[in-house]
Scaffold this motif. Structure first.
Motif, PDB file in Angstrom:
ATOM      1  N   ILE A  18      -3.590  -4.838  -3.295  1.00 12.80           N
ATOM      2  CA  ILE A  18      -2.851  -4.069  -2.295  1.00 12.80           C
ATOM      3  C   ILE A  18      -1.520  -4.776  -2.078  1.00 12.80           C
ATOM      4  O   ILE A  18      -1.483  -5.975  -1.774  1.00 12.80           O
ATOM      5  CB  ILE A  18      -3.641  -3.945  -0.981  1.00 12.80           C
ATOM      6  CG1 ILE A  18      -4.908  -3.126  -1.211  1.00 12.80           C
ATOM      7  CG2 ILE A  18      -2.785  -3.308   0.110  1.00 12.80           C
ATOM      8  CD1 ILE A  18      -5.878  -3.144  -0.057  1.00 12.80           C
ATOM      9  N   LEU A  19      -0.423  -4.029  -2.263  1.00 17.72           N
ATOM     10  CA  LEU A  19       0.897  -4.639  -2.162  1.00 17.72           C
ATOM     11  C   LEU A  19       1.893  -3.621  -1.620  1.00 17.72           C
ATOM     12  O   LEU A  19       1.560  -2.450  -1.418  1.00 17.72           O
ATOM     13  CB  LEU A  19       1.338  -5.184  -3.522  1.00 17.72           C
ATOM     14  CG  LEU A  19       1.183  -4.266  -4.748  1.00 17.72           C
ATOM     15  CD1 LEU A  19       2.323  -3.282  -4.850  1.00 17.72           C
ATOM     16  CD2 LEU A  19       1.100  -5.091  -6.017  1.00 17.72           C
ATOM     17  N   THR A  20       3.105  -4.068  -1.401  1.00 15.95           N
ATOM     18  CA  THR A  20       4.162  -3.193  -0.896  1.00 15.95           C
ATOM     19  C   THR A  20       4.961  -2.629  -2.056  1.00 15.95           C
ATOM     20  O   THR A  20       5.427  -3.385  -2.920  1.00 15.95           O
ATOM     21  CB  THR A  20       5.094  -3.954   0.055  1.00 15.95           C
ATOM     22  OG1 THR A  20       4.327  -4.465   1.149  1.00 15.95           O
ATOM     23  CG2 THR A  20       6.183  -3.033   0.599  1.00 15.95           C
ATOM     24  N   SER A  21       5.096  -1.320  -2.083  1.00 19.18           N
ATOM     25  CA  SER A  21       5.808  -0.663  -3.174  1.00 19.18           C
ATOM     26  C   SER A  21       7.303  -0.921  -3.066  1.00 19.18           C
ATOM     27  O   SER A  21       7.836  -1.181  -1.990  1.00 19.18           O
ATOM     28  CB  SER A  21       5.552   0.841  -3.143  1.00 19.18           C
ATOM     29  OG  SER A  21       6.131   1.412  -1.980  1.00 19.18           O
ATOM     30  N   SER A  22       7.981  -0.813  -4.196  1.00 21.82           N
ATOM     31  CA  SER A  22       9.435  -0.863  -4.199  1.00 21.82           C
ATOM     32  C   SER A  22       9.968   0.556  -4.055  1.00 21.82           C
ATOM     33  O   SER A  22       9.206   1.522  -4.063  1.00 21.82           O
ATOM     34  CB  SER A  22       9.939  -1.488  -5.498  1.00 21.82           C
ATOM     35  OG  SER A  22       9.469  -0.756  -6.613  1.00 21.82           O
ATOM     36  N   ARG A  49      12.173   3.821  -2.237  1.00 18.22           N
ATOM     37  CA  ARG A  49      12.463   4.396  -0.922  1.00 18.22           C
ATOM     38  C   ARG A  49      11.287   4.341   0.038  1.00 18.22           C
ATOM     39  O   ARG A  49      11.449   4.132   1.232  1.00 18.22           O
ATOM     40  CB  ARG A  49      12.930   5.842  -1.078  1.00 18.22           C
ATOM     41  CG  ARG A  49      14.298   6.001  -1.711  1.00 18.22           C
ATOM     42  CD  ARG A  49      14.686   7.456  -1.764  1.00 18.22           C
ATOM     43  NE  ARG A  49      13.699   8.242  -2.491  1.00 18.22           N
ATOM     44  CZ  ARG A  49      13.618   9.575  -2.424  1.00 18.22           C
ATOM     45  NH1 ARG A  49      14.441  10.238  -1.638  1.00 18.22           N
ATOM     46  NH2 ARG A  49      12.720  10.221  -3.134  1.00 18.22           N
ATOM     47  N   LEU A  50      10.061   4.558  -0.463  1.00 15.27           N
ATOM     48  CA  LEU A  50       8.919   4.627   0.442  1.00 15.27           C
ATOM     49  C   LEU A  50       8.596   3.271   1.049  1.00 15.27           C
ATOM     50  O   LEU A  50       8.312   3.173   2.237  1.00 15.27           O
ATOM     51  CB  LEU A  50       7.695   5.176  -0.292  1.00 15.27           C
ATOM     52  CG  LEU A  50       7.724   6.669  -0.620  1.00 15.27           C
ATOM     53  CD1 LEU A  50       6.456   7.063  -1.363  1.00 15.27           C
ATOM     54  CD2 LEU A  50       7.863   7.497   0.651  1.00 15.27           C
ATOM     55  N   HIS A  51       8.610   2.216   0.244  1.00 11.84           N
ATOM     56  CA  HIS A  51       8.400   0.856   0.720  1.00 11.84           C
ATOM     57  C   HIS A  51       7.166   0.789   1.633  1.00 11.84           C
ATOM     58  O   HIS A  51       7.256   0.417   2.803  1.00 11.84           O
ATOM     59  CB  HIS A  51       9.650   0.368   1.460  1.00 11.84           C
ATOM     60  CG  HIS A  51       9.739  -1.137   1.516  1.00 11.84           C
ATOM     61  ND1 HIS A  51       9.891  -1.914   0.392  1.00 11.84           N
ATOM     62  CD2 HIS A  51       9.669  -1.999   2.569  1.00 11.84           C
ATOM     63  CE1 HIS A  51       9.924  -3.197   0.750  1.00 11.84           C
ATOM     64  NE2 HIS A  51       9.785  -3.275   2.052  1.00 11.84           N
ATOM     65  N   GLN A  52       6.017   1.156   1.081  1.00 16.99           N
ATOM     66  CA  GLN A  52       4.781   1.201   1.847  1.00 16.99           C
ATOM     67  C   GLN A  52       3.687   0.434   1.124  1.00 16.99           C
ATOM     68  O   GLN A  52       3.829   0.063  -0.045  1.00 16.99           O
ATOM     69  CB  GLN A  52       4.324   2.655   2.045  1.00 16.99           C
ATOM     70  CG  GLN A  52       3.863   3.325   0.745  1.00 16.99           C
ATOM     71  CD  GLN A  52       3.333   4.730   0.952  1.00 16.99           C
ATOM     72  OE1 GLN A  52       4.041   5.591   1.448  1.00 16.99           O
ATOM     73  NE2 GLN A  52       2.081   4.947   0.582  1.00 16.99           N
ATOM     74  N   ARG A  53       2.599   0.168   1.815  1.00 15.17           N
ATOM     75  CA  ARG A  53       1.458  -0.508   1.227  1.00 15.17           C
ATOM     76  C   ARG A  53       0.706   0.459   0.321  1.00 15.17           C
ATOM     77  O   ARG A  53       0.361   1.575   0.727  1.00 15.17           O
ATOM     78  CB  ARG A  53       0.535  -1.047   2.302  1.00 15.17           C
ATOM     79  CG  ARG A  53       1.192  -2.071   3.213  1.00 15.17           C
ATOM     80  CD  ARG A  53       1.529  -3.362   2.498  1.00 15.17           C
ATOM     81  NE  ARG A  53       0.368  -4.239   2.360  1.00 15.17           N
ATOM     82  CZ  ARG A  53       0.372  -5.383   1.694  1.00 15.17           C
ATOM     83  NH1 ARG A  53       1.478  -5.777   1.048  1.00 15.17           N
ATOM     84  NH2 ARG A  53      -0.709  -6.135   1.639  1.00 15.17           N
ATOM     85  N   ILE A  54       0.465   0.035  -0.912  1.00 12.92           N
ATOM     86  CA  ILE A  54      -0.196   0.884  -1.903  1.00 12.92           C
ATOM     87  C   ILE A  54      -1.346   0.122  -2.550  1.00 12.92           C
ATOM     88  O   ILE A  54      -1.444  -1.104  -2.439  1.00 12.92           O
ATOM     89  CB  ILE A  54       0.781   1.357  -2.997  1.00 12.92           C
ATOM     90  CG1 ILE A  54       1.304   0.153  -3.812  1.00 12.92           C
ATOM     91  CG2 ILE A  54       1.938   2.158  -2.389  1.00 12.92           C
ATOM     92  CD1 ILE A  54       2.123   0.534  -5.034  1.00 12.92           C
ATOM     93  N   LEU A  55      -2.220   0.860  -3.219  1.00  9.02           N
ATOM     94  CA  LEU A  55      -3.270   0.275  -4.037  1.00  9.02           C
ATOM     95  C   LEU A  55      -2.803   0.294  -5.487  1.00  9.02           C
ATOM     96  O   LEU A  55      -2.614   1.367  -6.058  1.00  9.02           O
ATOM     97  CB  LEU A  55      -4.566   1.073  -3.882  1.00  9.02           C
ATOM     98  CG  LEU A  55      -5.715   0.720  -4.833  1.00  9.02           C
ATOM     99  CD1 LEU A  55      -6.179  -0.718  -4.627  1.00  9.02           C
ATOM    100  CD2 LEU A  55      -6.869   1.702  -4.661  1.00  9.02           C
ATOM    101  N   ARG A  56      -2.588  -0.869  -6.067  1.00 10.79           N
ATOM    102  CA  ARG A  56      -2.188  -0.973  -7.475  1.00 10.79           C
ATOM    103  C   ARG A  56      -3.398  -1.428  -8.284  1.00 10.79           C
ATOM    104  O   ARG A  56      -3.905  -2.529  -8.097  1.00 10.79           O
ATOM    105  CB  ARG A  56      -1.015  -1.927  -7.655  1.00 10.79           C
ATOM    106  CG  ARG A  56      -0.650  -2.186  -9.125  1.00 10.79           C
ATOM    107  CD  ARG A  56       0.764  -2.722  -9.260  1.00 10.79           C
ATOM    108  NE  ARG A  56       1.745  -1.685  -8.959  1.00 10.79           N
ATOM    109  CZ  ARG A  56       3.047  -1.904  -8.808  1.00 10.79           C
ATOM    110  NH1 ARG A  56       3.522  -3.130  -8.911  1.00 10.79           N
ATOM    111  NH2 ARG A  56       3.872  -0.898  -8.547  1.00 10.79           N
ATOM    112  N   LEU A  57      -3.835  -0.572  -9.202  1.00 10.82           N
ATOM    113  CA  LEU A  57      -5.033  -0.863  -9.988  1.00 10.82           C
ATOM    114  C   LEU A  57      -4.736  -1.734 -11.199  1.00 10.82           C
ATOM    115  O   LEU A  57      -5.533  -2.597 -11.560  1.00 10.82           O
ATOM    116  CB  LEU A  57      -5.701   0.440 -10.408  1.00 10.82           C
ATOM    117  CG  LEU A  57      -6.240   1.278  -9.233  1.00 10.82           C
ATOM    118  CD1 LEU A  57      -6.551   2.692  -9.685  1.00 10.82           C
ATOM    119  CD2 LEU A  57      -7.482   0.626  -8.633  1.00 10.82           C
TER     120      LEU A  57
END
Length: 264
Positions: A65-69, A71-79
């Motif tokens: 779980i990390l912060t996306s780069s 415009r959205l700049h939100q916490r995402i699930l990166r598999l």
């Protein structure tokens, strides 16, 4: 039978309607839930973003779980993070009742290198919250035997119809597709919305996809009949995602995820 929200902070509970509206705007018009679920029903799983999800999602392999780069700049699930032969899985700690109808909606972005590989899968499984399968064409679920997978495949292996297809797979064996669909939208390179709808009475399973471009319409990409409880071998299951890369790479991200259904 228990019904509860897997993640919902106090502020998100108070402002749930506002968050849903904001999410819909951020994805350029989301998919409406089916009429089988009332608007005031509390979701079993509710992640408008993955902020705080580290406490409620079991993550294995490369999943993070990390912060996306951007415009959205939100916490995402990166598999998977764009490395060679990576495998990731993430499971809700709340089990899903497979004897009841459910619907799951999630925003997906598969991107980075060309060609991208190998794709993600949405699973119901009873192997447990540490379940993690094979890399490459295994899409992270090969070998998860007590499972039904809905794969979103972006790389054509020898048993695949194309490099842009959906499939329903039983028993953790991606070499044998129970049903296949080829959507009109690209699964790789542009974000899309997916909706998985299961009618427990008729065992009808439908998978919809929708581009996030303005004016896009949802399409039914795959429909089949499957008794999930029978195939999984249990009346309840863990639910979540897997993904993998091989010698071709990609970053495989989930930006939001909800499940309307009953907890076990």
């Amino acid at each position: 039978m228990e019904r509860r929200t897997v993640f919902s902070s106090r502020s998100s509970r108070v402002a749930r309607g506002g968050l849903i509206a904001a999410l819909a705007l951020s994805i350029a018009g989301g998919v409406s839930p089916s009429g089988a679920f009332a608007a005031d029903d509390e979701p079993l799983i509710y992640y408008p973003t993955f902020s705080g999800a580290s406490k409620t999602l079991e993550r294995n392999g490369s999943a993070d779980i990390l912060t996306s780069s951007g415009r959205l700049h939100q916490r995402i699930l990166r598999l998977t993070a764009g490395g060679y032969r990576q495998v990731g899985s993430a499971w809700s700690r709340t089990k899903l009742d497979l004897g009841e109808s459910f619907e799951s909606t999630f925003k997906v972005y598969l991107h980075h290198f060309q060609p991208g590989a190998d794709g993600i899968a949405f699973l119901v499984q009873d192997d447990g919250p540490r379940a993690l399968g094979g890399w490459g064409g295994g899409l992270g679920y090969r070998g998860i035997v007590r499972s039904v997978a809905v794969e979103f495949d972006t790389f054509q292996n020898s048993t695949d119809p194309s490099n842009n297809h959906l499939a329903v797979v039983m028993g953790g064996n991606p070499d044998h597709h129970s049903a296949v669909g080829e959507p009109s939208i690209p699964l790789y390179g542009k974000p899309f919305l997916a909706r998985v709808n299961y009618d427990a009475d008729s065992n009808d399973l439908r998978i919809y996809v929708k581009s996030l471009r303005a004016g896009s319409e949802e399409e039914l990409a795959l429909q089949t009949t499957v008794d999930l409880a029978d195939e999984v071998g249990s009346s309840s299951a863990w639910v979540g995602f897997t993904a993998a890369t091989g010698n071709a790479l990609s970053k495989q991200d989930i930006y939001s995820w909800t499940v309307d259904g009953s907890g076990a």
